[in-house]
Motif scaffolding. Structure first.
Motif, PDB file in Angstrom:
ATOM      1  N   VAL A 119       0.847  -1.198   0.000  1.00  0.00           N
ATOM      2  CA  VAL A 119       0.000   0.000   0.000  1.00  0.00           C
ATOM      3  C   VAL A 119       0.880   1.246   0.000  1.00  0.00           C
ATOM      4  O   VAL A 119       0.601   2.231  -0.722  1.00  0.00           O
ATOM      5  N   ILE A 120       1.951   1.218   0.780  1.00  0.00           N
ATOM      6  CA  ILE A 120       2.886   2.356   0.795  1.00  0.00           C
ATOM      7  C   ILE A 120       3.540   2.534  -0.576  1.00  0.00           C
ATOM      8  O   ILE A 120       3.701   3.664  -1.066  1.00  0.00           O
ATOM      9  N   VAL A 121       3.900   1.411  -1.207  1.00  0.00           N
ATOM     10  CA  VAL A 121       4.507   1.473  -2.543  1.00  0.00           C
ATOM     11  C   VAL A 121       3.510   2.050  -3.551  1.00  0.00           C
ATOM     12  O   VAL A 121       3.878   2.873  -4.397  1.00  0.00           O
ATOM     13  N   ALA A 122       2.238   1.626  -3.463  1.00  0.00           N
ATOM     14  CA  ALA A 122       1.219   2.151  -4.376  1.00  0.00           C
ATOM     15  C   ALA A 122       1.017   3.653  -4.175  1.00  0.00           C
ATOM     16  O   ALA A 122       0.854   4.408  -5.150  1.00  0.00           O
ATOM     17  N   GLU A 123       1.025   4.101  -2.920  1.00  0.00           N
ATOM     18  CA  GLU A 123       0.888   5.537  -2.648  1.00  0.00           C
ATOM     19  C   GLU A 123       2.071   6.307  -3.216  1.00  0.00           C
ATOM     20  O   GLU A 123       1.907   7.393  -3.791  1.00  0.00           O
ATOM     21  N   ARG A 124       3.256   5.738  -3.049  1.00  0.00           N
ATOM     22  CA  ARG A 124       4.449   6.393  -3.581  1.00  0.00           C
ATOM     23  C   ARG A 124       4.412   6.459  -5.104  1.00  0.00           C
ATOM     24  O   ARG A 124       4.796   7.469  -5.710  1.00  0.00           O
TER      25      ARG A 124
END
Length: 291
Positions: A226-231
């Protein structure tokens, strides 16, 4: 892993410049639409001819084998898989037929070599209908994808949009914003490599950190992605903002007042020969390829 080079479909071949590269994009678009529409209501022989025609055109264009290796192997594998699965699939005629009249001792009709069931292994069988349907589906799958891929392989994104704008220009009489639509398509085509580059950079950053996914578990692994997708979303929006700022700095106002002609479209003798070949192609389709 290089996503910009490892994708087997939809890459533009800059070098070597073949005779397909030099054709007008409008002529190539007309050929593409013909290859996509001609299999409709066509017989099996015409569909097989289209597959052989595309392979022969690729060979005559002298496109390097290193480029075609992944693309042809990928499409041939899936086309063969579709052919095998459709061949052994039920044909829909699971009806037990019974003659209306009893068998006569004197046969009036002459025996023929026709067999509805071509091949059978246990409960699996290949019938005339399933075999015909397998050829139709597999050749249609190959023709649709490979013709589109060959068009993208030999036509730059700017040429595609320029050709589409010329062909759609009569729609301006109906107050349809053709220029705005083509500009949006051009920016979208230009933006795809940037998105792939951002995805590639994020995947490499995760690999360099050597994360032990087994110790993290499912919940924490999902949090990481999820953090990677936000980034990724932040980086994509940042790239879009940079493109808009660059257009404003260069004095861009509206598409109609600030047009940049990427290519001057002009038909050559080879384009007229391609148009003549297209006319002969449709004559053959109507006379030979119809059911």
């Amino acid at each position: 892993m290089d996503l910009l080079r490892s994708l087997p479909i939809g890459l533009y071949l800059e070098k070597p410049l073949t005779w397909l590269h030099k054709l007008d994009p409008r002529v190539k678009l007309a050929w593409l639409m013909s290859l996509i529409l001609s299999p409709l209501l066509a017989n099996v022989y015409w569909r097989i001819f289209l597959v052989l025609f595309l392979i022969i055109i690729t060979g005559l264009a002298l496109i390097p084998w290193r480029v075609q290796k992944k693309q042809l192997s990928f499409l041939l594998f899936f086309s063969t898989l579709i052919f095998i699965m459709t061949s052994f699939a039920p044909d829909g005629f699971n009806i037990t037929y019974q003659p209306r009249l009893p068998n006569s001792e004197i046969s009036i009709t002459q025996p023929t070599d026709f067999q509805y069931i071509i091949y059978q292994i246990g409960k699996f069988k290949i019938t005339q209908r399933s075999f015909d349907l397998a050829i139709r589906v597999s050749t249609l799958f190959f023709t649709l994808i490979y013709s589109s891929n060959l068009y993208l392989l030999t036509t730059a994104s700017e040429q595609i949009t320029a050709g589409m704008e010329e062909l759609l220009s009569p729609l301006r009489k109906f107050k349809i914003p053709i220029t705005e639509i083509i500009l949006t398509l051009t920016l979208a085509l230009r933006f795809i490599p940037l998105v792939l580059e951002e995805i590639q950079n994020l995947i490499r950053s995760i690999r360099t950190r050597a994360i032990n996914w087994k110790k993290l578990g499912i919940k924490k692994s999902m949090q990481v992605w999820v953090i990677v997708a936000e980034r990724l979303l932040e980086n994509i929006l940042l790239r879009a903002e940079q493109i808009s700022i660059a257009m404003e700095v260069r004095g861009f106002t509206t598409p109609n007042q600030h047009q940049v002609q990427w290519h001057q479209l002009k038909l050559s003798i080879f384009d007229f020969l391609a148009i003549l070949s297209l006319i002969l192609f449709w004559i053959a389709r109507i006379s030979i390829g119809s059911n």
